[in-house]
Motif scaffolding. Sequence first.
Motif, PDB file in Angstrom:
ATOM      1  N   HIS A 121      19.923   6.881  21.781  1.00  0.00           N
ATOM      2  CA  HIS A 121      20.381   7.151  23.155  1.00  0.00           C
ATOM      3  C   HIS A 121      21.435   8.250  23.245  1.00  0.00           C
ATOM      4  O   HIS A 121      22.070   8.430  24.302  1.00  0.00           O
ATOM      5  CB  HIS A 121      20.833   5.856  23.832  1.00  0.00           C
ATOM      6  CG  HIS A 121      19.663   4.948  24.058  1.00  0.00           C
ATOM      7  ND1 HIS A 121      19.421   3.847  23.283  1.00  0.00           N
ATOM      8  CD2 HIS A 121      18.631   5.038  24.935  1.00  0.00           C
ATOM      9  CE1 HIS A 121      18.285   3.281  23.679  1.00  0.00           C
ATOM     10  NE2 HIS A 121      17.787   3.991  24.676  1.00  0.00           N
ATOM     11  N   CYS A 297      24.609   0.967  27.273  1.00  0.00           N
ATOM     12  CA  CYS A 297      24.912   2.382  27.465  1.00  0.00           C
ATOM     13  C   CYS A 297      24.186   2.966  28.673  1.00  0.00           C
ATOM     14  O   CYS A 297      24.462   4.080  29.092  1.00  0.00           O
ATOM     15  CB  CYS A 297      24.598   3.164  26.203  1.00  0.00           C
ATOM     16  SG  CYS A 297      22.928   2.906  25.583  1.00  0.00           S
ATOM     17  N   CYS A 357      27.855  -3.123  22.666  1.00  0.00           N
ATOM     18  CA  CYS A 357      26.415  -3.237  22.957  1.00  0.00           C
ATOM     19  C   CYS A 357      26.027  -4.677  23.261  1.00  0.00           C
ATOM     20  O   CYS A 357      25.226  -4.946  24.150  1.00  0.00           O
ATOM     21  CB  CYS A 357      25.606  -2.750  21.759  1.00  0.00           C
ATOM     22  SG  CYS A 357      25.951  -1.054  21.312  1.00  0.00           S
ATOM     23  N   CYS A 360      22.427  -6.346  24.408  1.00  0.00           N
ATOM     24  CA  CYS A 360      21.389  -5.316  24.364  1.00  0.00           C
ATOM     25  C   CYS A 360      20.731  -5.232  22.999  1.00  0.00           C
ATOM     26  O   CYS A 360      19.554  -4.915  22.880  1.00  0.00           O
ATOM     27  CB  CYS A 360      21.985  -3.961  24.755  1.00  0.00           C
ATOM     28  SG  CYS A 360      20.798  -2.650  24.629  1.00  0.00           S
ATOM     29  N   ASN A 378      18.053  -0.712  28.544  1.00  0.00           N
ATOM     30  CA  ASN A 378      16.987   0.289  28.459  1.00  0.00           C
ATOM     31  C   ASN A 378      15.766  -0.142  27.656  1.00  0.00           C
ATOM     32  O   ASN A 378      14.757   0.544  27.640  1.00  0.00           O
ATOM     33  CB  ASN A 378      17.538   1.603  27.893  1.00  0.00           C
ATOM     34  CG  ASN A 378      18.376   1.372  26.656  1.00  0.00           C
ATOM     35  OD1 ASN A 378      18.085   0.491  25.849  1.00  0.00           O
ATOM     36  ND2 ASN A 378      19.434   2.156  26.496  1.00  0.00           N
TER      37      ASN A 378
HETATM   38 FE1  SF4 Z   1      22.836   1.438  23.929  1.00  0.00          FE
HETATM   39 FE2  SF4 Z   1      21.964  -0.989  23.509  1.00  0.00          FE
HETATM   40 FE3  SF4 Z   1      21.554   0.876  21.660  1.00  0.00          FE
HETATM   41 FE4  SF4 Z   1      24.002  -0.079  22.143  1.00  0.00          FE
HETATM   42  S1  SF4 Z   1      22.265  -1.197  21.325  1.00  0.00           S
HETATM   43  S2  SF4 Z   1      23.461   2.072  21.890  1.00  0.00           S
HETATM   44  S3  SF4 Z   1      23.966  -0.438  24.326  1.00  0.00           S
HETATM   45  S4  SF4 Z   1      20.707   0.831  23.707  1.00  0.00           S
END
Ligand code: SF4
Length: 645
Positions: A121, A297, A357, A360, A378
């Motif tokens: 990301h 994020c 995070c 997620c 996401n």
């Molecule tokens: Fe983003 Fe989730 Fe990956 Fe963390 S774990 S960087 S919040 S997508």
Amino acid sequence: MGLNITQKILKSHLVEGELIPGEKIAITIDQTLTQDATGTMAYLEFETLGIDRVRTKLSVSYVDHNTLQTDFMNADDHLYLQSVAEKYGIHYSRPGNGICHQVHLERFGVPGQTLLGSDSHTPTQGGLGMLAIGAGGLDVTMAMAGQPFNLNCPKVVNVVLTGKLQPWVSAKDIILEVLRKLTVKGGVGKVIEYTGPGVNSLSVTDRATITNMGAELGATTSVFPSDKKTQEFLKAQGREKSWVELKADPDATYQETLTINLDKLEPLVAQPHMPDNVTEVKKLKGTKVTQVAIGSCTNSSFRDLMVVSKMLKGKTIKEGLSLFISPGSKQVYQMISENGALTSLINAGARILESACGPCIGMGAAPNSAGVTVRTFNRNFKGRSGTADAGSYLVSPETAAAAALTGEISDPRQVAKKLKIAVPKIAMPKKFAVNDNMIIFPKSPAKSKGVEIIRGPNIAPLPSFPKLPTTLTGKVLLKTGDNITTDDIMPAGAKILPLRSNVPAISEYVFASVDKTFPKRAKETGGGFIIGGSNYGQGSSREHAAIAPKYLGVKAVIVKSFARIHMANLINFGILPLIFASEADYAKVDQGDELEINTSQLGGEMKLVNKTKGIEIPVSHSMGARDIDVMKAGGTLGYATQAAK
Ligand code: SF4
Ligand code: MIC
């Protein structure tokens, strides 16, 4: 001829090749970022290079993934990362400071510059007009060593935003619409560039929601112009000096164009288990929800949490569900705390988590069995939430708050009408709460020299891998279908993530949710092959999805098509990435078949011998000359040491 934004940034960083889509090019990298789950491996790799200090303009090491400390392992990793940062001149964002992409946007991103990050990301910074690319840890290591980054020159897609978002529809709905149109494979080999009058109505954090989730398109990255809105954002962060204007020339050209009329956009939702399985929220009305999770994020900015707080103010979340909220950064946390918005969230019954995070990546807050979780995140791949049979629905903060209030998937427009909730108007703050006290800034080279690296017992040295043999033989260990994710290949979650610094230990979990017997079978037969469908390896940048199979003896992965970062990771660790010419050829290989490949001719087309079926199957690859040299050397580290000799 005029240039688009992508071409402008690529051109000013180009060191090799020509800007022709599909051509191999190399660009210089201004900044790098790592997070703890990929960072330990990246720094173990960096240590082998024998360099004193990073050679970038700025490198930041974040701790945001492995923050649940159920034993010593994650805490040990944090100390390792802090000591490495002090030794090599890297900024260190301490645990509690926030999610890498949100903090980077606030404190470090610079329009017009390049960023390489060991997290898929990383393109979040495209919201600021940065060309920000996700890569495997080893590619980021090489960038920290001052090496250019090699990639295929992307095609550029112009997404023209017209009109204006209607009340209760927000940035997340835009990217869900793009995903619905382009699918999880639609962005491969492309940069998604946003233009048009609709751009103006989006704040930098709205834009970052869109570029963040552009990762789910498989795109190389996504980018917005750097305009007045960008300037205001940087000014409010006390960083106005970092601003430069960046826009496409009026006669710029694009390989593809997609127009999205924001006036017409409705609240959308990605249904289990793919981010492109998108439909209108109203179509799922009444679906019972047992968990709502707001953060990640993608959607954890000041604006996003203010919207949720305003919607929940004075109310209680529905019985039978839990609401988890993780603010994206300490800055966001502090601001919603100071203005009282946090109090409304707490009073409504939200379970407030740290800035990380968290849910997620399955680091806590796993849903109940067969649960329905509505998330502002996401990714909704099967099992990623930590509960194998739960279903994750991806939505905007508005739709998430509506679900928390009603206990059902509900259209926020209808919920607002029924509960008489006014449209939240959240202006971008004139000044954000800037306090970098949780960032450890690099020491002078003289002071760095004496730093001792702290290594806990779970931090295992990097395995070394031999050169590519001229014949690869073995059994097909696994045959998969399309869209296999890196979460399938190398799952994450609270139990497995702490093993990221220990390749032998983590390799016991390769394909754990697809076929638990994989590691044992691979070791028993001395390794072998994997056969995959299209878009193999989509999702995360985790190089463990290559290193761990390599450690188990996987020699080649033969598929219909690859996701970009995963293919690069396979090459980096000396696993041959081969491509079938057709669906029919893919059908000619079954699990258990005995295969042989001669690797002495790595140019162009190759023959795969299926000894079990007594047939030859043509296969190809998309490696350039440099990749082939890397492959022959057994991977990038072997190649780099050879080159240094
Ligand atoms: Fe983003 Fe989730 Fe990956 Fe963390 S774990 S960087 S919040 S997508
Ligand atoms: C993810 O969202 O899957 C992760 C966890 O952030 C990964 C990185 C990792 O596996 O450590 C990513 O997106 O690259």
